[in-house]
Design a protein around this motif. Structure first.
Motif, PDB file in Angstrom:
ATOM      1  N   UNK A 116      68.079  31.962   9.870  1.00 23.85           N
ATOM      2  CA  UNK A 116      68.096  33.080   8.924  1.00 23.85           C
ATOM      3  C   UNK A 116      69.355  33.919   8.975  1.00 23.85           C
ATOM      4  N   UNK A 117      69.824  34.299   7.797  1.00 22.30           N
ATOM      5  CA  UNK A 117      70.897  35.275   7.656  1.00 22.30           C
ATOM      6  C   UNK A 117      70.254  36.580   7.214  1.00 22.30           C
ATOM      7  N   UNK A 118      70.834  37.661   7.640  1.00 24.68           N
ATOM      8  CA  UNK A 118      70.388  38.987   7.216  1.00 24.68           C
ATOM      9  C   UNK A 118      71.571  39.684   6.570  1.00 24.68           C
ATOM     10  N   UNK A 119      71.701  39.544   5.273  1.00 27.08           N
ATOM     11  CA  UNK A 119      72.851  40.109   4.577  1.00 27.08           C
ATOM     12  C   UNK A 119      74.114  39.422   5.042  1.00 27.08           C
ATOM     13  N   UNK A 120      75.078  40.212   5.505  1.00 29.40           N
ATOM     14  CA  UNK A 120      76.348  39.637   5.940  1.00 29.40           C
ATOM     15  C   UNK A 120      76.282  39.077   7.355  1.00 29.40           C
ATOM     16  N   UNK A 121      75.198  39.346   8.070  1.00 30.79           N
ATOM     17  CA  UNK A 121      75.055  38.872   9.442  1.00 30.79           C
ATOM     18  C   UNK A 121      74.334  37.527   9.452  1.00 30.79           C
ATOM     19  N   UNK A 122      75.018  36.509   9.923  1.00 32.84           N
ATOM     20  CA  UNK A 122      74.462  35.160   9.986  1.00 32.84           C
ATOM     21  C   UNK A 122      74.678  34.603  11.393  1.00 32.84           C
ATOM     22  N   UNK A 123      73.742  34.814  12.302  1.00 33.26           N
ATOM     23  CA  UNK A 123      73.950  34.293  13.656  1.00 33.26           C
ATOM     24  C   UNK A 123      73.998  32.764  13.632  1.00 33.26           C
ATOM     25  N   UNK A 124      74.822  32.207  14.462  1.00 36.29           N
ATOM     26  CA  UNK A 124      74.965  30.751  14.509  1.00 36.29           C
ATOM     27  C   UNK A 124      73.781  30.156  15.262  1.00 36.29           C
ATOM     28  N   UNK A 125      72.882  29.542  14.528  1.00 40.35           N
ATOM     29  CA  UNK A 125      71.707  28.918  15.141  1.00 40.35           C
ATOM     30  C   UNK A 125      71.478  27.529  14.586  1.00 40.35           C
ATOM     31  N   UNK A 126      72.517  26.843  14.215  1.00 42.45           N
ATOM     32  CA  UNK A 126      72.342  25.490  13.694  1.00 42.45           C
ATOM     33  C   UNK A 126      71.790  24.573  14.781  1.00 42.45           C
ATOM     34  N   UNK A 132      72.859  17.858  11.113  1.00 39.89           N
ATOM     35  CA  UNK A 132      73.985  16.942  10.952  1.00 39.89           C
ATOM     36  C   UNK A 132      75.056  17.647  10.099  1.00 39.89           C
ATOM     37  N   UNK A 133      75.173  17.328   8.796  1.00 33.94           N
ATOM     38  CA  UNK A 133      76.172  17.989   7.953  1.00 33.94           C
ATOM     39  C   UNK A 133      75.529  18.884   6.903  1.00 33.94           C
ATOM     40  N   UNK A 134      74.328  19.379   7.193  1.00 35.83           N
ATOM     41  CA  UNK A 134      73.660  20.357   6.327  1.00 35.83           C
ATOM     42  C   UNK A 134      73.894  21.729   6.955  1.00 35.83           C
ATOM     43  N   UNK A 135      74.882  22.447   6.441  1.00 34.88           N
ATOM     44  CA  UNK A 135      75.261  23.744   7.005  1.00 34.88           C
ATOM     45  C   UNK A 135      74.481  24.901   6.406  1.00 34.88           C
ATOM     46  N   UNK A 136      73.557  24.646   5.504  1.00 26.61           N
ATOM     47  CA  UNK A 136      72.815  25.699   4.809  1.00 26.61           C
ATOM     48  C   UNK A 136      72.079  26.606   5.788  1.00 26.61           C
ATOM     49  N   UNK A 137      71.957  27.877   5.402  1.00 25.07           N
ATOM     50  CA  UNK A 137      71.200  28.840   6.187  1.00 25.07           C
ATOM     51  C   UNK A 137      70.361  29.680   5.240  1.00 25.07           C
ATOM     52  N   UNK A 138      69.090  29.800   5.534  1.00 30.78           N
ATOM     53  CA  UNK A 138      68.198  30.596   4.691  1.00 30.78           C
ATOM     54  C   UNK A 138      68.671  32.040   4.651  1.00 30.78           C
ATOM     55  N   UNK A 139      68.739  32.592   3.470  1.00 26.60           N
ATOM     56  CA  UNK A 139      69.197  33.963   3.280  1.00 26.60           C
ATOM     57  C   UNK A 139      70.707  34.088   3.129  1.00 26.60           C
ATOM     58  N   UNK A 140      71.427  32.971   3.206  1.00 26.50           N
ATOM     59  CA  UNK A 140      72.888  33.026   3.141  1.00 26.50           C
ATOM     60  C   UNK A 140      73.372  33.526   1.784  1.00 26.50           C
ATOM     61  N   UNK A 141      74.502  34.215   1.854  1.00 25.83           N
ATOM     62  CA  UNK A 141      75.182  34.667   0.649  1.00 25.83           C
ATOM     63  C   UNK A 141      76.554  33.985   0.614  1.00 25.83           C
ATOM     64  N   UNK A 142      77.260  34.096  -0.492  1.00 25.81           N
ATOM     65  CA  UNK A 142      78.571  33.457  -0.614  1.00 25.81           C
ATOM     66  C   UNK A 142      79.488  33.854   0.545  1.00 25.81           C
ATOM     67  N   UNK A 143      79.419  35.098   0.969  1.00 26.66           N
ATOM     68  CA  UNK A 143      80.233  35.602   2.072  1.00 26.66           C
ATOM     69  C   UNK A 143      80.062  34.740   3.322  1.00 26.66           C
ATOM     70  N   UNK A 144      78.837  34.301   3.590  1.00 32.13           N
ATOM     71  CA  UNK A 144      78.523  33.570   4.815  1.00 32.13           C
ATOM     72  C   UNK A 144      79.085  32.153   4.851  1.00 32.13           C
TER      73      UNK A 144
END
Length: 192
Positions: A116-126, A132-144
């Motif tokens: 999960x991302x919370x606004x501009x804060x996206x902790x690295x938890x992949x 693999x090569x799916x970098x998506x994060x729930x709640x992500x914005x373009x900034x992330x």
């Protein structure tokens, strides 16, 4: 043609009650690998990658299954990069239409707790072994995609570097899906 494929995949996702079968024959590979995008063929795609938000991450996409399972990301089922055998996804579409070609690298598998991302804060938890090569994060914005810890581009670059023994970074054809922006729109609708 790809637009039609994406529409078909979207419609297939809407009708999950009926199992989907690909009843079309395989497509013979071309005689040589594409040297430009105009001659690109499904057989030429060797690597799939994705940048996105909860839609690409597969957040809660299996419907109501109880709170614990509703908070999972079903990455192996993601429409753009899911690699699970029963996924209705671009990688599975490509694999079906290949006769003797090896499947592409990068498809995500399985499920895990939401990243999960919370606004501009996206902790690295992949989870590199599943994502693999799916970098998506729930709640992500373009900034992330390019800023902050855990940004998606840095994750993809690290993952690609770790896969050098399986892919040719210079010559293998790669398909990157970029599907996000809904969270950016939601923030714009709030009175701040």
């Amino acid at each position: 043609r790809l637009g039609l494929v994406l529409v078909c995949l979207a419609l297939a996702k809407l009708s999950l009650a009926t199992p989907m079968e690909f009843n079309c024959p395989s497509i013979r590979p071309p005689n040589s690998t594409a040297t430009n995008v105009r001659s690109l063929h499904a057989h030429d795609i060797k690597v799939v990658m994705a940048i996105g938000d909860s839609i690409t991450a597969g957040f809660a996409m299996m419907g109501e299954q109880g709170l614990a399972k509703d908070l999972l990301e079903y990455r192996g089922q993601s429409w753009s990069i899911g690699g699970s055998d029963d996924a209705i996804s671009i990688p599975q579409f490509f694999n079906h239409y290949r006769e003797a070609s090896s499947p592409e690298q990068g498809a995500s598998h399985g499920e895990h707790d939401a990243e999960l991302c919370w606004g501009y804060f996206c902790p690295s938890r992949h989870s590199p072994e599943l994502d693999v090569l799916n970098a998506a994060m729930s709640g992500a914005m373009m900034y992330n995609t390019v800023h902050g810890p855990g940004n998606q581009v840095d994750f993809l670059v690290e993952q690609l570097e770790s896969m050098k023994d399986r892919i040719n970074l210079d010559s293998d054809w790669k398909l990157l899906t970029l599907f996000l922006g809904a969270n950016d729109m939601c923030v714009q609708c709030k009175d701040v």
